[in-house]
Design an enzyme around this catalytic site. Structure first.
Site, PDB file in Angstrom:
ATOM      1  N   LYS A 116      56.061  33.071  39.889  1.00 40.06           N
ATOM      2  CA  LYS A 116      57.061  33.442  40.881  1.00 40.06           C
ATOM      3  C   LYS A 116      58.477  33.175  40.361  1.00 40.06           C
ATOM      4  O   LYS A 116      59.358  34.045  40.426  1.00 40.06           O
ATOM      5  CB  LYS A 116      56.814  32.648  42.174  1.00 40.06           C
ATOM      6  CG  LYS A 116      57.694  33.086  43.340  1.00 40.06           C
ATOM      7  CD  LYS A 116      57.605  32.098  44.485  1.00 40.06           C
ATOM      8  CE  LYS A 116      56.388  32.303  45.360  1.00 40.06           C
ATOM      9  NZ  LYS A 116      56.593  33.315  46.412  1.00 40.06           N
ATOM     10  N   ARG A 176      58.910  26.882  47.826  1.00 44.03           N
ATOM     11  CA  ARG A 176      57.594  27.487  47.586  1.00 44.03           C
ATOM     12  C   ARG A 176      57.032  27.026  46.251  1.00 44.03           C
ATOM     13  O   ARG A 176      57.772  26.826  45.299  1.00 44.03           O
ATOM     14  CB  ARG A 176      57.699  29.014  47.547  1.00 44.03           C
ATOM     15  CG  ARG A 176      58.040  29.666  48.863  1.00 44.03           C
ATOM     16  CD  ARG A 176      58.035  31.185  48.659  1.00 44.03           C
ATOM     17  NE  ARG A 176      58.115  31.913  49.898  1.00 44.03           N
ATOM     18  CZ  ARG A 176      59.264  32.362  50.416  1.00 44.03           C
ATOM     19  NH1 ARG A 176      60.413  32.135  49.788  1.00 44.03           N
ATOM     20  NH2 ARG A 176      59.265  33.018  51.555  1.00 44.03           N
ATOM     21  N   GLY A 186      47.843  31.885  48.662  1.00 42.23           N
ATOM     22  CA  GLY A 186      47.608  31.061  49.844  1.00 42.23           C
ATOM     23  C   GLY A 186      47.097  29.666  49.543  1.00 42.23           C
ATOM     24  O   GLY A 186      46.714  28.925  50.433  1.00 42.23           O
ATOM     25  N   MET A 235      48.669  27.103  48.005  1.00 43.20           N
ATOM     26  CA  MET A 235      49.594  25.981  48.159  1.00 43.20           C
ATOM     27  C   MET A 235      50.593  26.281  49.251  1.00 43.20           C
ATOM     28  O   MET A 235      50.640  27.367  49.797  1.00 43.20           O
ATOM     29  CB  MET A 235      50.242  25.700  46.835  1.00 43.20           C
ATOM     30  CG  MET A 235      49.175  25.157  45.898  1.00 43.20           C
ATOM     31  SD  MET A 235      49.823  24.052  44.739  1.00 43.20           S
ATOM     32  CE  MET A 235      50.742  25.179  43.794  1.00 43.20           C
ATOM     33  N   ARG A 270      55.086  40.486  41.413  1.00 45.14           N
ATOM     34  CA  ARG A 270      54.080  40.036  40.431  1.00 45.14           C
ATOM     35  C   ARG A 270      53.100  41.181  40.230  1.00 45.14           C
ATOM     36  O   ARG A 270      53.034  42.104  41.058  1.00 45.14           O
ATOM     37  CB  ARG A 270      53.354  38.790  40.933  1.00 45.14           C
ATOM     38  CG  ARG A 270      52.624  39.032  42.234  1.00 45.14           C
ATOM     39  CD  ARG A 270      51.975  37.765  42.744  1.00 45.14           C
ATOM     40  NE  ARG A 270      51.493  37.983  44.113  1.00 45.14           N
ATOM     41  CZ  ARG A 270      51.060  37.038  44.905  1.00 45.14           C
ATOM     42  NH1 ARG A 270      51.044  35.790  44.499  1.00 45.14           N
ATOM     43  NH2 ARG A 270      50.614  37.310  46.111  1.00 45.14           N
ATOM     44  N   HIS A 286      44.441  36.932  54.378  1.00 47.41           N
ATOM     45  CA  HIS A 286      43.745  36.058  53.428  1.00 47.41           C
ATOM     46  C   HIS A 286      42.362  36.600  53.084  1.00 47.41           C
ATOM     47  O   HIS A 286      41.999  36.726  51.912  1.00 47.41           O
ATOM     48  CB  HIS A 286      43.638  34.657  54.038  1.00 47.41           C
ATOM     49  CG  HIS A 286      42.950  33.667  53.147  1.00 47.41           C
ATOM     50  ND1 HIS A 286      41.606  33.415  53.237  1.00 47.41           N
ATOM     51  CD2 HIS A 286      43.424  32.919  52.129  1.00 47.41           C
ATOM     52  CE1 HIS A 286      41.284  32.523  52.324  1.00 47.41           C
ATOM     53  NE2 HIS A 286      42.359  32.203  51.630  1.00 47.41           N
ATOM     54  N   SER A 300      17.039  39.738  15.421  1.00 42.16           N
ATOM     55  CA  SER A 300      17.637  39.862  16.746  1.00 42.16           C
ATOM     56  C   SER A 300      17.665  38.455  17.335  1.00 42.16           C
ATOM     57  O   SER A 300      16.621  37.806  17.465  1.00 42.16           O
ATOM     58  CB  SER A 300      16.816  40.805  17.619  1.00 42.16           C
ATOM     59  OG  SER A 300      17.386  40.842  18.913  1.00 42.16           O
ATOM     60  N   CYS A 346      19.637  39.823  21.743  1.00 43.26           N
ATOM     61  CA  CYS A 346      19.008  40.390  22.934  1.00 43.26           C
ATOM     62  C   CYS A 346      18.802  39.356  24.034  1.00 43.26           C
ATOM     63  O   CYS A 346      18.156  39.620  25.029  1.00 43.26           O
ATOM     64  CB  CYS A 346      17.695  41.075  22.570  1.00 43.26           C
ATOM     65  SG  CYS A 346      16.488  39.944  21.884  1.00 43.26           S
ATOM     66  N   TYR A 399      24.921  44.906  16.863  1.00 43.31           N
ATOM     67  CA  TYR A 399      24.815  45.353  18.265  1.00 43.31           C
ATOM     68  C   TYR A 399      24.513  44.170  19.179  1.00 43.31           C
ATOM     69  O   TYR A 399      24.078  43.111  18.731  1.00 43.31           O
ATOM     70  CB  TYR A 399      23.728  46.422  18.414  1.00 43.31           C
ATOM     71  CG  TYR A 399      22.318  45.910  18.232  1.00 43.31           C
ATOM     72  CD1 TYR A 399      21.606  45.378  19.311  1.00 43.31           C
ATOM     73  CD2 TYR A 399      21.688  45.945  16.993  1.00 43.31           C
ATOM     74  CE1 TYR A 399      20.320  44.890  19.144  1.00 43.31           C
ATOM     75  CE2 TYR A 399      20.403  45.470  16.816  1.00 43.31           C
ATOM     76  CZ  TYR A 399      19.725  44.941  17.900  1.00 43.31           C
ATOM     77  OH  TYR A 399      18.465  44.456  17.736  1.00 43.31           O
TER      78      TYR A 399
END
Ligand code: PEP
Ligand code: MG
Length: 885
Positions: A27, A97, A106, A108, A353, A468, A778, A845, A865
């Site tokens: 902020k 703030r 929300g 703090m 933001r 909220h 693998s 895998c 992979y």
């Protein structure tokens, strides 16, 4: 650490900028940046996150030089504004703030109107010529300050407010007269005196230090800690404190306050999207106390509201807002979430933001911004959190299903969810252990975070799209319907009633559709999600950037098809034992296991052969020339036998054998520690006929596919749980022998590889020897994690929580690869394996194959992979691209 703890901004200048988020919080850094951009920002200053750190390192004391820095900053603001902090005639007021590096919505606390007292309130009244506004601000300040700084339950004040409204016969706060508000202020102060035995602080500086301390103190409150835990935010980051001269949205009909997104945060559409309230302060919008109005005419239409939009009520300010948000988007090159206040027809920016958005919106915005030339493709991919794609892959309601809609409200967060109704977060936590739950609340608050987290979806009776519940549910990717004013909740008796008199009690099942706001009685079938063109485009870009190939773990035709639809480039693990569990073949499997001699086993295996062959044929056909890794039987045989008395009787009857015989074989095969027992290739060594049958089924099926479709099969046969070179040497010979037999019979030459899983530490350490036999590795990271930690994958869930709480494990090592330990074994195996066989094919895998952080490691480790469950294939594709960008 520097010696500078305070950074000022205002009047087109700022000491900070948006690159200083670590020091100034998000902020503070953006307020400074907006100031520098020449946008209208009320002057103020930011106390750095380093002070938060200092505060906690030094027994909640502040650095000695902080006071002077603050005094200087206040003096500078006084000069800009032309008012004085604490002055009786011309008071300067502040908002205080919090603001950390990562946004914690929300979490703090905020204090507005700081600097008001019994005397300055008169000054404010005279200066503004609006006594009602002054006392409304004062009563708000007392409420917030008492709640945040004095730890005084705001419920006390709500009772006083409600009593006053009843006494005067009015419903809303705005109807309260100035005399009523003056009376309320007196009652508030009396209540504080009564409860705390102290007067409400009248000294402006004392108020300011109280608020600063409270913000730093709130960094360690329970809900902030919970939020950080859920979102992986280190507590060492700390928060900054932003102190800004007040601007007032509650000065009458020419004032307002609002929040807006520069694009629609639910669907990503390019439109200003937000809510505002005339004659209100910011907290009123977020708290969901009054129903917010849409900013645009379009938004008003979409929500079906008849409340006047800002575009209509304040057209000039609206035009200015549009101009500013467009500037901000161009500047930050991302969708912005802004807060603003209009004071007497003048617009002020209080925050900007990067806006939180649904995964659907994130994909659309990223793709659109590439098309608009704002960002490049790499940046678009960087912006998407692979895990968030889960939201897009969520099911939607089957439109053909008959549903009983009991009401419709705001579609606050998309997706559909069914579950039994609970009315508190505590109940949600308890009940969700065994059942899916939907949390139903009047509105949610930060205390509900844990309850929301364990629920399938959230339904609230109050609150708008920026409430909220809406913001947090979107962040969590959970369906949410908010503002459902058609329900009346009785939290104590645990039921709600709809307008039409339908009663829904705790434990009743409902379905919510967060995409259109429907609330439905009972459970509704859901459908596979339909992926957007933007999604496909973005995934295509991702494919162009990644090096890792993505395969899927699948063994049914349906799963293979799903995997292909999601873009899998092969099957990395076909667990043949999963095919054994099918109803039509389990009996032959049991016959094979119960057989006491080779002949008996062979008889049963002969029945299984055509079944397995059919399965493999299907898979090869669907995978159409893509590689398919088939793993030979892995789990201990005991797992396939019946255990309950009734089942034992049934199996004995089906096979025409004595019950005691089944019981005896059961006892013979039982192992104390089956995970480390007679499983994996050990079965192939003891009972070569099993692997022989499987190999034959594989080669026959591959030959058949080649014959019928002239289609090659890229076959990889995988031997599980290998610890030594000798094991694979013996089994490889067996497989080659079978292939030669099938080749002679079918007259078809097949290409195939024989490889091994690396899932035991010894196999990793001896990888050079093993690679002399194995043509591919693998990594079975499930077993490799289990055996490296000596931690049972079946039994550890019960205590892993303690390990995580104690900070021993940051993450569940079965979900996210332990790079330090298990990762090292993988690196060793890769290096040693490649030293022996340069073209050794390498894959993974285990479950980690679908975990983005683990995928970043596999990329670095040089694997070819990863293989994961079909639904995680898109996540893996994106994560693999990010790993390579
Ligand atoms: C593994 O161990 O990682 C693996 C993929 O095999 P399974 O989960 O079947 O033991
Ligand atoms: Mg395994």
């Amino acid at each position: 650490m520097t010696d500078k703890y305070v950074y000022s901004f205002g009047d087109g200048k700022a000491e900070g900028d948006s690159s200083m988020k670590n020091l100034l919080g998000g902020k503070g850094a953006n307020l400074a940046e907006m100031c520098k951009m020449g946008l209208p920002v009320p002057p103020g200053f930011t106390i750095t996150t380093e002070v938060c750190d200092f505060y906690y390192q030094n027994n909640q004391q502040f650095p000695s030089s902080l006071n002077l820095e603050i005094e200087n900053s206040i003096a500078a603001i006084e000069k800009i504004i032309g008012a004085k902090f604490g002055d009786i005639d011309n008071p300067l007021l502040f908002s205080v703030r919090s603001g950390s590096r990562a946004s914690m919505p929300g979490m703090m606390d905020t204090v507005l109107n700081l600097g008001l007292n019994d005397k300055t309130v008169i000054g404010l009244a005279n200066k503004s010529g609006n006594r009602r506004f002054a006392f409304d601000s004062y009563r708000r300040f007392i409420q917030m300050y008492s709640d945040v700084v004095l730890g005084f339950d705001h419920y006390n004040f709500e009772v006083i407010m409600d009593e006053k409204k009843q006494e005067l016969g009015v419903v809303t706060d705005t109807e309260l007269s100035v005399e009523a508000l003056e009376g309320i202020v007196e009652l508030f102060k009396q209540k504080i005196k009564e409860e705390t035995k102290k007067d409400f602080p009248q000294d402006a500086k004392e108020q300011l230090w109280g608020a600063i301390s409270a913000v730093f103190f709130s960094w360690m409150n329970e809900r902030a800690i919970t939020y950080r835990e859920l979102n992986n935010i280190p507590s060492a980051w700390g928060t900054a404190v932003n102190i800004q001269s007040m601007v007032f949205g509650n000065m009458g009909e020419t004032s307002a306050t609002g929040v807006a997104f520069s694009r629609n945060p639910s669907n990503g559409n390019k439109e200003l999207y937000g809510e505002y309230l005339i004659n209100a302060q910011g907290e009123d919008v977020v708290a969901g106390i009054r129903t917010p109005q849409s900013i645009t005419i379009n938004g008003k239409k979409q929500s079906g509201s008849d409340l006047i939009s800002m575009e209509e009520s304040m057209p000039k300010i609206f035009a200015e807002l549009v101009n500013i948000y467009q500037k901000l988007e161009l500047h930050y090159k991302d969708m912005q979430d802004i807060e603003f206040t209009v004071q007497n027809n003048k617009l002020w920016m209080l925050q900007t933001r990067n806006g939180k958005r649904t995964a659907h919106a994130a994909v659309k915005i990223a793709v659109d911004m590439v098309k608009e030339g704002l960002i490049d493709k790499k940046e678009a991919i960087r912006r998407i959190d692979p895990e968030s794609l889960d939201q897009l892959l969520h099911p939607t309601l089957d439109p053909k299903a008959k549903v009983k809609i009991i009401g419709n409200a705001l579609p606050a967060s998309p997706g559909a969810a069914c579950g039994m109704v609970v009315f508190s977060s505590q109940d949600a936590e308890k009940k969700s252990e065994s059942k899916k739950v939907i949390l139903v609340r009047l509105e949610t608050s930060p205390e509900d975070i844990k309850g929301m987290h364990v629920s399938e979806g959230i339904l609230t009776a109050r609150g708008g799209m920026t409430s909220h519940a809406a913001v947090v549910a979107r962040g969590m990717g959970k369906p949410c319907v908010s503002g459902a004013s058609f329900i009346q909740i009785d939290h104590n008796a645990k039921f709600f009633t709809t307008q039409d008199g339908i009663i829904v009690k705790e434990g009743d099942v409902i379905t919510i559709n967060g995409s259109n706001g429907d609330v439905i009685l009972g459970e509704v079938p859901t459908l596979k999600p339909n992926l957007s063109d933007d999604f496909k485009l973005l995934m295509g870009w991702a494919d162009g950037f990644r090096k890792l190939k993505i395969r899927a773990n699948a063994e049914t035709a349906l799963d293979c098809q799903t995997a292909r639809d999601f873009g899998a480039e092969g099957i990395g693990l076909c667990r043949t034992e999963h095919m054994f569990f099918n109803e039509d073949r389990i009996i032959s499997v049991r016959e094979m296991i119960l057989a006491e001699d080779l002949e008996g086993r062979k008889k049963a295996l002969a029945k299984l052969l055509p079944m397995q062959e059919r399965d493999f044929f299907q898979i090869f056909k669907i995978m159409a020339g893509l590689p398919v890794t088939i793993r030979l039987l892995d789990p201990p045989l005991h797992e396939f036998l019946p255990h309950k008395d009734q089942e034992i009787i049934e199996v004995a009857n089906q096979l025409g054998v004595e019950i005691d015989y089944v019981k005896r074989r059961n006892a013979q095969l039982k192992e104390e520690n089956p995970m480390l027992g007679h499983r994996g290739c050990r079965l192939g060594i003891s009972y070569p006929e099993i692997y022989e049958m499987q190999a034959r089924a594989i080669f026959e099926a591959a030959s058949e596919v080649k014959k019928q479709y002239n289609q090659d099969v890229l076959l990889e046969i995988m031997i599980p749980l290998v610890a030594t070179k000798k094991e694979i040497e013996i089994l490889k010979k067996l497989i080659i022998k079978v292939e030669l037999e099938v080749e002679a019979k079918q007259k078809i030459k097949l290409n195939y590889l024989i490889g091994t899983m690396i899932e035991l530490p010894r196999a990793a350490l001896m990888a050079d020897e093993i690679a002399s036999e194995a043509e591919f590795f693998s990594f079975g990271t499930n077993d490799l994690t289990q055996t490296t930690f000596g931690l049972s994958r079946d039994d550890s869930a019960g205590f892993l929580g303690h390990y995580q709480n104690a900070g021993i494990f940051k993450k569940d090592p079965f979900a996210e690869l332990d790079v330090d330990g298990v990762g090292q074994l993988i690196e060793i195996a890769v290096a040693k394996g490649k030293a022996t066989r340069k073209n050794l094919k390498l894959g993974i895998c285990g479950e980690h194959g679908g975990n983005p952080n683990s995928i970043y490691f596999f990329h670095k480790a040089g694997l070819d992979y990863v293989s994961c469950s079909p639904y995680r294939v898109p996540i893996a594709r994106l994560a693999a691209a990010k790993a390579n960008i």
